[in-house]
Write a protein that holds these residues in place. Structure first.
Motif, PDB file in Angstrom:
ATOM      1  N   ASP A   7      91.509 -85.266 -44.302  1.00  0.00           N
ATOM      2  CA  ASP A   7      92.388 -84.439 -45.141  1.00  0.00           C
ATOM      3  C   ASP A   7      93.855 -84.776 -44.899  1.00  0.00           C
ATOM      4  OD1 ASP A   7      90.266 -83.081 -46.295  1.00  0.00           O
ATOM      5  OD2 ASP A   7      90.378 -81.369 -44.923  1.00  0.00           O
ATOM      6  N   ARG A   8      94.204 -85.013 -43.647  1.00  0.00           N
ATOM      7  CA  ARG A   8      95.606 -85.296 -43.305  1.00  0.00           C
ATOM      8  C   ARG A   8      96.038 -86.699 -43.692  1.00  0.00           C
ATOM      9  NH1 ARG A   8      94.124 -82.883 -38.383  1.00  0.00           N
ATOM     10  NH2 ARG A   8      94.090 -84.932 -37.382  1.00  0.00           N
ATOM     11  N   HIS A   9      95.168 -87.662 -43.479  1.00  0.00           N
ATOM     12  CA  HIS A   9      95.551 -89.069 -43.592  1.00  0.00           C
ATOM     13  C   HIS A   9      94.900 -89.802 -44.769  1.00  0.00           C
ATOM     14  CE1 HIS A   9      97.307 -88.502 -39.622  1.00  0.00           C
ATOM     15  NE2 HIS A   9      96.135 -88.083 -39.173  1.00  0.00           N
ATOM     16  N   GLY A  10      93.995 -89.146 -45.458  1.00  0.00           N
ATOM     17  CA  GLY A  10      93.287 -89.804 -46.553  1.00  0.00           C
ATOM     18  C   GLY A  10      92.101 -90.612 -46.092  1.00  0.00           C
ATOM     19  N   THR A  11      91.964 -90.784 -44.783  1.00  0.00           N
ATOM     20  CA  THR A  11      90.830 -91.476 -44.172  1.00  0.00           C
ATOM     21  C   THR A  11      90.703 -90.995 -42.741  1.00  0.00           C
ATOM     22  OG1 THR A  11      89.804 -93.648 -43.758  1.00  0.00           O
ATOM     23  CG2 THR A  11      92.170 -93.437 -43.308  1.00  0.00           C
ATOM     24  N   CYS A  12      89.645 -91.397 -42.081  1.00  0.00           N
ATOM     25  CA  CYS A  12      89.476 -91.125 -40.653  1.00  0.00           C
ATOM     26  C   CYS A  12      88.869 -92.354 -40.020  1.00  0.00           C
ATOM     27  CB  CYS A  12      88.574 -89.901 -40.428  1.00  0.00           C
ATOM     28  SG  CYS A  12      88.263 -89.559 -38.671  1.00  0.00           S
ATOM     29  N   HIS A  13      89.553 -92.917 -39.045  1.00  0.00           N
ATOM     30  CA  HIS A  13      89.066 -94.102 -38.345  1.00  0.00           C
ATOM     31  C   HIS A  13      88.334 -93.662 -37.077  1.00  0.00           C
ATOM     32  CE1 HIS A  13      91.110 -96.901 -40.990  1.00  0.00           C
ATOM     33  NE2 HIS A  13      92.206 -96.167 -40.895  1.00  0.00           N
ATOM     34  N   ILE A  14      87.068 -94.055 -36.987  1.00  0.00           N
ATOM     35  CA  ILE A  14      86.190 -93.631 -35.897  1.00  0.00           C
ATOM     36  C   ILE A  14      85.802 -94.836 -35.053  1.00  0.00           C
ATOM     37  CG2 ILE A  14      83.942 -92.593 -35.348  1.00  0.00           C
ATOM     38  CD1 ILE A  14      84.095 -91.316 -38.209  1.00  0.00           C
ATOM     39  N   LEU A  15      85.833 -94.665 -33.741  1.00  0.00           N
ATOM     40  CA  LEU A  15      85.313 -95.665 -32.813  1.00  0.00           C
ATOM     41  C   LEU A  15      84.114 -95.063 -32.098  1.00  0.00           C
ATOM     42  CD1 LEU A  15      85.398 -98.317 -31.189  1.00  0.00           C
ATOM     43  CD2 LEU A  15      87.061 -97.215 -29.652  1.00  0.00           C
ATOM     44  N   ASP A  16      82.959 -95.681 -32.268  1.00  0.00           N
ATOM     45  CA  ASP A  16      81.727 -95.227 -31.624  1.00  0.00           C
ATOM     46  C   ASP A  16      81.397 -96.213 -30.508  1.00  0.00           C
ATOM     47  OD1 ASP A  16      79.264 -94.212 -30.932  1.00  0.00           O
ATOM     48  OD2 ASP A  16      78.243 -94.826 -32.771  1.00  0.00           O
ATOM     49  N   LEU A  17      81.605 -95.803 -29.274  1.00  0.00           N
ATOM     50  CA  LEU A  17      81.409 -96.674 -28.108  1.00  0.00           C
ATOM     51  C   LEU A  17      79.954 -96.606 -27.646  1.00  0.00           C
ATOM     52  CD1 LEU A  17      84.638 -95.793 -26.108  1.00  0.00           C
ATOM     53  CD2 LEU A  17      84.141 -97.967 -27.246  1.00  0.00           C
ATOM     54  N   GLY A  18      79.314 -97.778 -27.541  1.00  0.00           N
ATOM     55  CA  GLY A  18      77.890 -97.828 -27.216  1.00  0.00           C
ATOM     56  C   GLY A  18      77.070 -97.357 -28.401  1.00  0.00           C
ATOM     57  N   GLU A  37      94.940 -92.217 -31.878  1.00  0.00           N
ATOM     58  CA  GLU A  37      96.164 -91.761 -32.514  1.00  0.00           C
ATOM     59  C   GLU A  37      96.671 -90.521 -31.774  1.00  0.00           C
ATOM     60  OE1 GLU A  37      97.743 -93.277 -34.724  1.00  0.00           O
ATOM     61  OE2 GLU A  37      96.378 -94.524 -35.910  1.00  0.00           O
ATOM     62  N   GLU A  38      97.932 -90.179 -31.994  1.00  0.00           N
ATOM     63  CA  GLU A  38      98.555 -89.098 -31.219  1.00  0.00           C
ATOM     64  C   GLU A  38      97.771 -87.789 -31.312  1.00  0.00           C
ATOM     65  OE1 GLU A  38     102.903 -86.902 -30.719  1.00  0.00           O
ATOM     66  OE2 GLU A  38     102.700 -88.722 -31.913  1.00  0.00           O
TER      67      GLU A  38
END
Length: 284
Positions: free
Chosen positions: A114-125, A238-239
């Motif tokens: 909602d804030r950024h128009g996207t959401c970048h996710i890192l899934d470790l393992g 991100e912050e």
């Protein structure tokens, strides 16, 4: 000639005699998978003919189950968060408890989108890609990187991304935790190995002999992976980002302490189906 009803009863009875606790369910899963039938077929058409080829496949699967191979390993797939995911030797079998982690982090994913128009996710393992793909399936604006050290797991995750229609939003990356990761993410999520090395040997045979050791063994105290994830999270978040992890049944305080020492505070927790705290979220 073999028919559906008697075949199902034979498999169920054989599993009961072998002491399998979920014999009826396992029998139904195996018979339906290898005969291409449904539960409705078994109820409404128990005399439906089953080909010799299909019957032999069911009996071969029955023998594997009696020997201790998990039913979902035998059929090569498991349901998770409404998705059917392919399994492979290099992947942990996704389990219902992990859905608590998805439920916990999903509101943060939507808020970031909602804030950024996207959401970048890192899934470790990432393993099968279960967590990342579940989040992508629920938030079409999100994108995910699935990191794993296992080439087999990465290939399986890519297959699952394609099967769930998420190929364009999911990238599989070979990385030992953060070693090959670039950029920053709104969400870092992981179901890391968290069983102590000595306890791995006492796991049920179905788990110990068929789930990959690297996805189970969390080191002498079961916390090794959390220290790595917490130590690197600030560099890759991100912050306003969130880190979230699945934990063992008695690890809530220890994992919270590890993240607190790395400069994070609690942002939420979720319980599994048994009421045990199973997932924790942290913010910077």
């Amino acid at each position: 000639m073999t028919t559906l009803g008697p075949l199902l009863r034979h498999v169920r009875t054989s599993l009961e005699q072998a002491g399998k606790p979920e014999a009826a369910l396992d029998a139904r899963v195996l018979v339906e998978h290898f005969t291409g039938t449904s539960r409705t077929d078994a109820i409404t058409d128990p005399q439906r003919p089953v080909s010799e080829e299909h019957a032999e496949a069911v009996l071969a699967a029955l023998a594997r189950r009696i020997c201790g191979e998990p039913v979902h390993r035998i059929i090569g797939a498991r349901e998770f968060y409404g998705m059917r995911l392919t399994l492979s030797p290099g992947t942990l079998e996704p389990r219902p408890d992990t859905e608590a982690l998805v439920d916990l982090i999903l509101p943060f994913v939507r808020a970031a989108a909602d804030r950024h128009g996207t959401c970048h996710i890192l899934d470790l393992g990432t393993g099968t890609g279960a967590i990342a793909l579940a989040l992508l399936s629920q938030e079409p604006r999100a994108q995910a990187v699935g990191a794993d050290i296992s080439d087999d797991a990465l290939a399986t995750a890519a297959i699952n991304a394609d099967m769930t229609g998420n190929t364009g939003r999911f990238q599989a990356v070979r990385s030992h935790w953060y070693s090959e990761i670039e950029g920053r993410f709104h969400i870092i999520v992981s179901n890391p190995p968290y069983i102590t090395s000595k306890d791995v040997l006492s796991l049920e045979r179905e788990v110990r002999d068929h789930d990959p050791l690297a996805a189970l063994d969390g080191g002498p105290d079961g916390l090794a992976a959390y220290r790595v994830i917490a130590a690197g999270a600030a560099q890759y978040l991100e912050e306003s980002g969130i880190a979230a992890v699945e934990i063992g049944h008695d690890q809530s305080d220890a994992v919270s302490g590890i993240f607190a020492a790395a400069g994070f505070r609690s942002a939420g927790r979720a319980q599994d189906l048994g009421g045990v705290v199973r997932a924790l979220a942290f913010s910077r």
